[in-house]
Scaffold this motif. Structure first.
Motif, PDB file in Angstrom:
ATOM      1  N   ASN A  16      18.206  42.590   4.193  1.00  0.00           N
ATOM      2  CA  ASN A  16      16.899  41.937   4.118  1.00  0.00           C
ATOM      3  C   ASN A  16      17.027  40.428   3.992  1.00  0.00           C
ATOM      4  OD1 ASN A  16      15.642  44.412   4.355  1.00  0.00           O
ATOM      5  ND2 ASN A  16      15.434  44.705   2.152  1.00  0.00           N
ATOM      6  N   LEU A  17      18.060  39.966   3.291  1.00  0.00           N
ATOM      7  CA  LEU A  17      18.295  38.523   3.211  1.00  0.00           C
ATOM      8  C   LEU A  17      18.654  37.969   4.590  1.00  0.00           C
ATOM      9  CD1 LEU A  17      18.554  35.955   1.523  1.00  0.00           C
ATOM     10  CD2 LEU A  17      20.936  36.601   1.043  1.00  0.00           C
ATOM     11  N   GLU A  18      19.430  38.724   5.352  1.00  0.00           N
ATOM     12  CA  GLU A  18      19.754  38.311   6.719  1.00  0.00           C
ATOM     13  C   GLU A  18      18.489  38.224   7.567  1.00  0.00           C
ATOM     14  OE1 GLU A  18      22.546  41.242   7.947  1.00  0.00           O
ATOM     15  OE2 GLU A  18      24.259  40.300   6.925  1.00  0.00           O
ATOM     16  N   GLN A  19      17.558  39.163   7.362  1.00  0.00           N
ATOM     17  CA  GLN A  19      16.278  39.111   8.061  1.00  0.00           C
ATOM     18  C   GLN A  19      15.516  37.837   7.714  1.00  0.00           C
ATOM     19  OE1 GLN A  19      14.210  41.396  10.200  1.00  0.00           O
ATOM     20  NE2 GLN A  19      16.351  41.694  10.775  1.00  0.00           N
ATOM     21  N   ASP A  20      15.457  37.518   6.426  1.00  0.00           N
ATOM     22  CA  ASP A  20      14.767  36.302   5.985  1.00  0.00           C
ATOM     23  C   ASP A  20      15.363  35.063   6.648  1.00  0.00           C
ATOM     24  OD1 ASP A  20      12.888  37.467   4.296  1.00  0.00           O
ATOM     25  OD2 ASP A  20      14.170  37.353   2.533  1.00  0.00           O
ATOM     26  N   ASN A  21      16.673  34.938   6.562  1.00  0.00           N
ATOM     27  CA  ASN A  21      17.330  33.741   7.091  1.00  0.00           C
ATOM     28  C   ASN A  21      17.208  33.646   8.605  1.00  0.00           C
ATOM     29  OD1 ASN A  21      18.198  32.665   4.621  1.00  0.00           O
ATOM     30  ND2 ASN A  21      20.001  33.975   4.582  1.00  0.00           N
ATOM     31  N   SER A  22      17.277  34.766   9.284  1.00  0.00           N
ATOM     32  CA  SER A  22      17.124  34.774  10.742  1.00  0.00           C
ATOM     33  C   SER A  22      15.721  34.327  11.145  1.00  0.00           C
ATOM     34  CB  SER A  22      17.401  36.180  11.288  1.00  0.00           C
ATOM     35  OG  SER A  22      17.112  36.258  12.670  1.00  0.00           O
ATOM     36  N   CYS A  23      14.718  34.822  10.448  1.00  0.00           N
ATOM     37  CA  CYS A  23      13.338  34.457  10.774  1.00  0.00           C
ATOM     38  C   CYS A  23      13.063  32.989  10.453  1.00  0.00           C
ATOM     39  CB  CYS A  23      12.372  35.357  10.010  1.00  0.00           C
ATOM     40  SG  CYS A  23      12.358  37.069  10.596  1.00  0.00           S
ATOM     41  N   LEU A  24      13.601  32.499   9.343  1.00  0.00           N
ATOM     42  CA  LEU A  24      13.418  31.094   8.995  1.00  0.00           C
ATOM     43  C   LEU A  24      14.079  30.188  10.039  1.00  0.00           C
ATOM     44  CD1 LEU A  24      14.011  31.265   5.133  1.00  0.00           C
ATOM     45  CD2 LEU A  24      11.840  30.785   6.290  1.00  0.00           C
ATOM     46  N   ALA A  25      15.274  30.577  10.486  1.00  0.00           N
ATOM     47  CA  ALA A  25      15.958  29.797  11.517  1.00  0.00           C
ATOM     48  C   ALA A  25      15.159  29.783  12.806  1.00  0.00           C
ATOM     49  CB  ALA A  25      17.358  30.375  11.757  1.00  0.00           C
ATOM     50  N   GLU A  26      14.536  30.905  13.142  1.00  0.00           N
ATOM     51  CA  GLU A  26      13.722  30.987  14.361  1.00  0.00           C
ATOM     52  C   GLU A  26      12.494  30.090  14.251  1.00  0.00           C
ATOM     53  OE1 GLU A  26      11.190  34.441  16.639  1.00  0.00           O
ATOM     54  OE2 GLU A  26      13.143  34.981  15.798  1.00  0.00           O
ATOM     55  N   VAL A  27      11.874  30.067  13.068  1.00  0.00           N
ATOM     56  CA  VAL A  27      10.706  29.197  12.858  1.00  0.00           C
ATOM     57  C   VAL A  27      11.095  27.732  13.052  1.00  0.00           C
ATOM     58  CG1 VAL A  27       9.101  28.316  11.110  1.00  0.00           C
ATOM     59  CG2 VAL A  27       9.467  30.783  11.339  1.00  0.00           C
ATOM     60  N   GLU A  28      12.196  27.334  12.410  1.00  0.00           N
ATOM     61  CA  GLU A  28      12.599  25.931  12.500  1.00  0.00           C
ATOM     62  C   GLU A  28      13.009  25.566  13.924  1.00  0.00           C
ATOM     63  OE1 GLU A  28      14.480  22.550   9.793  1.00  0.00           O
ATOM     64  OE2 GLU A  28      15.262  24.564   9.444  1.00  0.00           O
ATOM     65  N   ASP A  29      13.678  26.483  14.613  1.00  0.00           N
ATOM     66  CA  ASP A  29      14.068  26.232  15.999  1.00  0.00           C
ATOM     67  C   ASP A  29      12.832  26.029  16.882  1.00  0.00           C
ATOM     68  OD1 ASP A  29      16.110  26.212  18.177  1.00  0.00           O
ATOM     69  OD2 ASP A  29      15.024  27.998  18.820  1.00  0.00           O
ATOM     70  N   THR A  30      11.796  26.834  16.659  1.00  0.00           N
ATOM     71  CA  THR A  30      10.555  26.707  17.422  1.00  0.00           C
ATOM     72  C   THR A  30       9.893  25.358  17.171  1.00  0.00           C
ATOM     73  OG1 THR A  30      10.183  29.100  17.371  1.00  0.00           O
ATOM     74  CG2 THR A  30       8.270  27.701  17.820  1.00  0.00           C
ATOM     75  N   ILE A  31       9.851  24.937  15.903  1.00  0.00           N
ATOM     76  CA  ILE A  31       9.254  23.645  15.564  1.00  0.00           C
ATOM     77  C   ILE A  31      10.005  22.502  16.243  1.00  0.00           C
ATOM     78  CG2 ILE A  31       8.894  22.003  13.663  1.00  0.00           C
ATOM     79  CD1 ILE A  31       8.310  24.448  11.880  1.00  0.00           C
ATOM     80  N   GLU A  32      11.326  22.577  16.217  1.00  0.00           N
ATOM     81  CA  GLU A  32      12.137  21.513  16.825  1.00  0.00           C
ATOM     82  C   GLU A  32      11.987  21.497  18.343  1.00  0.00           C
ATOM     83  OE1 GLU A  32      15.977  22.307  15.236  1.00  0.00           O
ATOM     84  OE2 GLU A  32      15.548  21.320  13.311  1.00  0.00           O
ATOM     85  N   LYS A  33      11.897  22.657  18.972  1.00  0.00           N
ATOM     86  CA  LYS A  33      11.698  22.726  20.417  1.00  0.00           C
ATOM     87  C   LYS A  33      10.344  22.149  20.808  1.00  0.00           C
ATOM     88  CE  LYS A  33      14.714  26.643  21.536  1.00  0.00           C
ATOM     89  NZ  LYS A  33      14.756  28.072  21.948  1.00  0.00           N
ATOM     90  N   GLN A  34       9.308  22.442  20.018  1.00  0.00           N
ATOM     91  CA  GLN A  34       7.986  21.901  20.319  1.00  0.00           C
ATOM     92  C   GLN A  34       7.976  20.381  20.181  1.00  0.00           C
ATOM     93  OE1 GLN A  34       5.418  25.676  18.556  1.00  0.00           O
ATOM     94  NE2 GLN A  34       4.550  23.640  18.447  1.00  0.00           N
ATOM     95  N   LEU A  35       8.693  19.891  19.181  1.00  0.00           N
ATOM     96  CA  LEU A  35       8.753  18.439  18.976  1.00  0.00           C
ATOM     97  C   LEU A  35       9.410  17.760  20.179  1.00  0.00           C
ATOM     98  CD1 LEU A  35       8.224  16.076  17.061  1.00  0.00           C
ATOM     99  CD2 LEU A  35      10.478  16.498  16.047  1.00  0.00           C
ATOM    100  N   LYS A  36      10.502  18.326  20.664  1.00  0.00           N
ATOM    101  CA  LYS A  36      11.203  17.765  21.818  1.00  0.00           C
ATOM    102  C   LYS A  36      10.356  17.848  23.081  1.00  0.00           C
ATOM    103  CE  LYS A  36      15.852  18.751  20.052  1.00  0.00           C
ATOM    104  NZ  LYS A  36      17.091  19.560  20.237  1.00  0.00           N
ATOM    105  N   ALA A  37       9.489  18.846  23.141  1.00  0.00           N
ATOM    106  CA  ALA A  37       8.639  19.029  24.313  1.00  0.00           C
ATOM    107  C   ALA A  37       7.383  18.164  24.260  1.00  0.00           C
ATOM    108  CB  ALA A  37       8.249  20.489  24.454  1.00  0.00           C
ATOM    109  N   GLY A  38       7.261  17.373  23.196  1.00  0.00           N
ATOM    110  CA  GLY A  38       6.093  16.503  23.068  1.00  0.00           C
ATOM    111  C   GLY A  38       4.851  17.194  22.549  1.00  0.00           C
TER     112      GLY A  38
END
Length: 209
Positions: A16-38
């Protein structure tokens, strides 16, 4: 996405901790991709329990991680309490269970609160009045009813009662899962806001009917 936990929680802590960390990483990756995309993100919207989406629950660790991401990227954390607000989890707001250091930036509510609305931190208040409003601007009659509901909750100590009854319900569901393995599983919840999975949709429909 919401973490997909295995239950009972105390038997699957590593997974379950792996699930938490995986989902948090996905959220942050999405935010960073959106920022780069303007197209920068303005915030994160999360339900304390993804109720209509299959009754998926997030841990305190996961919600605290979401808040840390919001702080890092200078965006807002909006908690959607439309389903969970009003006391069914043993607290007036379900996100109170998650011990957010800085609290939610914005909270939306409706349903059990008898009126739809939001509350937010002072620094997010619109500079001009009536920038956020609806047709009835809170509809005074509903607010009178809501005041009576809140007074009753406080007078009768209903949040403590919900916690007590919820503990009994949770134990009962766990006992049934142990008695009928392969039929019922994944007991989860807070207060009376509980769920259990059935092995088939047909059995689920028969139980709830």
């Amino acid at each position: 996405r919401y973490p997909r936990y295995k239950y009972p929680l105390d038997q699957y802590e590593t997974y379950n901790l792996e699930q938490d960390n995986s989902c948090l990483a996905e959220v942050e990756d999405t935010i960073e991709k959106q920022l780069k995309a303007g197209c920068p993100a303005a915030g994160i919207i999360a339900e304390p329990v993804q109720a209509e989406g299959g009754d998926h629950h997030g841990s305190a660790y996961w919600f605290q991680g979401l808040q840390n991401i919001c702080i890092k990227h200078d965006i807002q954390l909006l908690i959607d309490e439309v389903q969970t607000g009003g006391g069914a989890t043993g607290k007036m707001w379900c996100h109170e269970h998650y011990n957010l250091e800085h609290g939610a930036d914005i909270v939306s509510f409706s349903k059990k609160m008898l009126a739809g609305g939001i509350y937010h931190k002072k620094d997010l208040a619109p500079k001009q009045g009536a920038r956020i409003f609806n047709t009835w601007v809170g509809e005074p009659s509903k607010l009178v009813l809501l005041e009576a509901v809140l007074q009753t909750i406080a007078r009768d100590n209903l949040l403590a009662r919900v916690t007590e009854v919820g503990d009994q319900m949770f134990k009962g569901l766990e006992d049934l899962s142990a008695k009928y393995p392969g039929v019922l599983a994944n007991t989860r919840g807070k207060g009376t806001f509980c769920a259990v999975d059935c092995d088939t949709a047909e059995r689920r429909d028969k139980i709830v009917s």
